[in-house]
Write an enzyme that holds these catalytic residues in place. Structure first.
Site, PDB file in Angstrom:
ATOM      1  N   TYR A 109       0.852  -1.179   0.000  1.00  0.00           N
ATOM      2  CA  TYR A 109       0.000   0.000   0.000  1.00  0.00           C
ATOM      3  C   TYR A 109       0.893   1.236   0.000  1.00  0.00           C
ATOM      4  O   TYR A 109       1.876   1.300   0.739  1.00  0.00           O
ATOM      5  CB  TYR A 109      -0.895   0.015   1.249  1.00  0.00           C
ATOM      6  CG  TYR A 109      -1.611   1.336   1.417  1.00  0.00           C
ATOM      7  CD1 TYR A 109      -2.863   1.539   0.859  1.00  0.00           C
ATOM      8  CD2 TYR A 109      -0.997   2.409   2.070  1.00  0.00           C
ATOM      9  CE1 TYR A 109      -3.504   2.755   0.963  1.00  0.00           C
ATOM     10  CE2 TYR A 109      -1.633   3.634   2.166  1.00  0.00           C
ATOM     11  CZ  TYR A 109      -2.881   3.801   1.613  1.00  0.00           C
ATOM     12  OH  TYR A 109      -3.505   5.009   1.706  1.00  0.00           O
ATOM     13  N   GLU A 197      -3.579   7.699  -3.671  1.00  0.00           N
ATOM     14  CA  GLU A 197      -3.439   6.359  -3.114  1.00  0.00           C
ATOM     15  C   GLU A 197      -3.206   5.329  -4.217  1.00  0.00           C
ATOM     16  O   GLU A 197      -3.894   5.352  -5.241  1.00  0.00           O
ATOM     17  CB  GLU A 197      -4.743   6.031  -2.370  1.00  0.00           C
ATOM     18  CG  GLU A 197      -4.626   4.965  -1.319  1.00  0.00           C
ATOM     19  CD  GLU A 197      -5.915   4.879  -0.522  1.00  0.00           C
ATOM     20  OE1 GLU A 197      -5.944   5.398   0.595  1.00  0.00           O
ATOM     21  OE2 GLU A 197      -6.895   4.314  -1.017  1.00  0.00           O
TER      22      GLU A 197
END
Lengths: 388, 292
Positions: A109, A197
């Protein structure tokens, strides 16, 4: 402001962040053509909506052939996709992103957002992608690496490489991923993002990093300097009443109850919703017509409440302060008369000339119940509901 | 006494010739605020209702001894206006502007590091020490001089609370709107520290809302360092997650910032949390009447 994954990936590409090979489709025929032209198998078909949880909602499908692409596209396009994040009304699927499926060795991530209490951007990274980061960060903070960025000097090279080493990435990949982190940071700053993101960022069998997903949210307050971002807005993803409200600079959010609320100021609007709930009723909406409410904003507010069929009682709560209540009351009466408001209306006004304002409401001959104070108003709203 | 502003405060207004700036400058003067200067680049040498206008904040401070600034400047230029006031060593800067980009405010905060200026806002109704000085857009007449301090993230909800208190004859020492944006100057924590040290404040009301962790940080300070009562209200218990409720700062994301979590945290720290927004005044009255 939110944008679609495919739009975010186009920005990624412009900033040199690797993305999978892909094509867009808005009809089943286009989907078949896209699958054929990509010329590889398997492929992934991804419904483009402004919400996460698409996999769980059936909006992400792996397919093998152009014929399958066409079939899946005909199932998805034109429907409303419901995911854990959309609510039961779902979001319309008008575009599909069709991508090559990659061989994934590792996934991580990577995100950049604003840390409010530290007043700086932060780069977040963790092993394993796919999670909702704020939740993850709150529940397992030790598993999320956080690099605070000093806005005076920006992201430093040591910070980017530290993230790579802390993620235990192959030494040979450090340079590539550092570069990618820098590119994402540059995009975040230059486009005034509130969130950038990559979830997940994957390493392929060839040792290359690729952004498998892309999410960009933008600071609404900074859109004035980014016409190119405003152009990406897709209002089909938003509630029509909310879109209408934004045209008049009103803040409107549709909720599930039947008490239509019109309030000046966001804090008082939230408190008014809470008040109604405590009194045993449910607000139909959040509507902030701005701290300096005027006859015009009241009028537009009325239109929104009347367009919502769930509304059974209207509650107007305006703390004018400097604003004159008599002027405001005349505006309320005029708008209600012109728009033929047929529902019971509880009005609570406060401000300069409040007595005069209340008199104007009482004398109007319309269905106003004048309340004084929040407690009184809450009781009258509930009484208005039960009288129906 | 009071916090941050009082009778000695000499105010300059940045953007005094704009529609908002000129309207509220007059309201501030009517209330009794000492407005000594205006700043509008290009209009130096002119006057506004007898108040001298300067091109720059530095000139205004040097010539008038101004020690506070009210900023009514459009969002695109507001961050620069704050930095100009900080550079001129103004003690208190109140930025009323709504809609400043978050990254601009991050630069402002970085710029303010190590400097003496205290920033209130942006996106605030301002600050008032009733009977002494008002810098902002709130209605003066709802306030009553007294001994309760108020800090709030919202505008009209603060008026609501002040109104409830004043109607019960409970006056206020200072009311501070800290602002509804994600990145702001003084926080709840800073304001609580000031109220704790203020001899003329007996208890404090904080009016929070969903989003961020500012209330929680204040609660930690409260439980460790504070001797005075703090009464808290948190707006937005019925707000859905992931939606921005008007204020840029009022958004619940992931597990952080929800009203229920905030209320639980504040109660655990020992604050008196009021659940019904209609009962904030009554609760303060009850606490003041009861044994300390």
């Amino acid at each position: 402001m939110k944008i679609h994954e495919y739009q975010a990936k186009a920005l990624f590409k412009a900033y040199g962040i690797p993305i999978p090979r892909s094509a867009l489709a808005q009809t089943p025929a286009e989907a078949a053509k896209a699958a054929h032209e990509l010329g590889t198998s398997p492929l992934v078909v991804k419904a483009q909506i402004h919400a996460g949880g698409r996999g769980k909602g059936g909006g992400i499908r792996v397919i093998g052939t152009p014929a399958e692409a066409e079939m899946v596209a005909s199932q998805l396009l034109g429907t409303r996709l419901v995911t854990p994040q959309t609510g039961e009304e779902g979001r319309p699927v008008e575009t599909l992103l069709i991508e090559e499926a990659l061989t994934i060795v590792t996934e991580v991530y990577l995100g950049i957002t604003i840390d409010r209490s530290r007043s700086c951007p932060v780069v977040l990274a963790s092993k394993g992608g796919g999670m909702e980061v704020e939740k993850f960060a709150a529940e397992e903070p030790h598993k999320v690496m956080i690099e605070e960025i000093d806005p005076a000097v920006g992201l430093r090279p040591f910070q980017a490489s530290r993230i790579c080493y802390d993620l235990n990435l192959q030494a040979s990949a450090v340079r590539k991923i550092s570069g990618l982190i820098f590119a994402l940071y540059q995009l975040f700053i230059e486009k005034d993002c509130s969130l950038a993101e990559i979830n997940p960022l994957v390493m392929t069998g060839m040792g290359d990093p690729v952004a498998l997903d892309a999410k960009l949210n933008f600071d609404d307050n900074a859109l004035f300097r980014h016409p190119e971002i405003i152009a990406l807005r897709d209002i089909s993803q938003e509630n029509p009443l909310e879109v209408e409200a934004s045209r008049y600079n009103l803040n409107y959010i549709k909720l599930k109850g039947n008490v239509g609320c019109m309030v000046n100021g966001a804090g008082l609007a939230m408190a008014t919703m809470d008040l109604i709930k405590r009194a045993g009723a449910e607000p139909a909406n959040f509507l902030d017509i701005g701290g300096g409410a005027t006859a015009e904003t009241v009028r537009e507010g009325f239109k929104l409440l009347l367009a919502d069929r769930d509304v059974q009682v209207i509650f107007i709560n305006i703390f004018g302060g400097i604003l004159r209540c008599d002027t405001l009351a005349r505006g309320v009466v005029k708008a209600a008369a012109e728009l033929v408001v047929d529902l019971p209306m509880v009005v609570r006004l406060e401000g300069t000339n409040v007595e005069k304002g209340r008199q104007i409401l009482s004398d109007s001959g319309l269905k106003f119940t004048v309340a004084s104070g929040l407690k009184d108003a809450a009781e009258k709203v509930v009484a208005g509901l039960s009288s129906r | 006494m009071s916090i941050l502003i009082d009778q000695q405060t000499r105010v300059l207004v940045q953007g005094i010739t704009g529609a908002e700036g000129s309207f509220h400058t007059r309201r501030m003067m009517e209330y009794g605020t000492t407005v000594v200067a205006g700043v509008t680049p290009g209009k130096g040498g002119q006057t506004f209702d007898g108040i001298p206008i300067f091109h720059t904040v530095r000139d205004a401070v040097l010539n008038t001894g101004a020690n506070a600034s009210a900023i009514f400047v459009p969002p695109a230029f507001a961050a620069d206006a704050i930095m100009e006031a900080v550079d001129a060593r103004v003690d208190v800067v109140v930025c009323l502007t709504e809609g400043i980009p978050t990254l601009d405010m991050i630069s402002v905060k970085r710029y303010m590091n190590g400097k003496k200026t205290r920033l209130i806002g942006p996106n605030t109704p301002g600050i008032i020490s009733p009977g002494k000085c008002k810098i902002g857009v709130m209605a003066g007449y709802i306030h009553l001089p007294g001994r309760i301090g108020i800090a709030s993230r919202s505008g009209t909800l603060t008026y609501e609370v002040v109104n409830q208190l004043t109607k019960l004859d409970i006056g206020q020492s200072t009311c501070v709107g800290i602002g509804g944006d994600p990145v702001i100057g003084l926080t709840f924590l800073d304001i609580l520290q000031l109220f704790e040290e203020d001899r003329d404040t007996d208890a404090v009301v904080i009016i929070g809302e969903i989003g961020g962790t500012a209330e929680e940080e204040a609660a930690e300070f409260f439980s460790q360092r504070m001797s005075k009562h703090v009464i808290a209200f948190v707006a937005g218990i019925t707000a859905p997650a992931g939606r921005r409720m008007g204020h840029a700062g009022a958004i619940v994301s992931g597990g952080a910032g929800g009203a229920r979590e905030k209320i639980a945290f504040l109660e655990k720290a020992g604050m008196t949390v009021v659940k019904n927004p209609g009962e904030i005044g009554d609760t303060v009255a009850r606490l003041l009447a009861g044994p300390a």
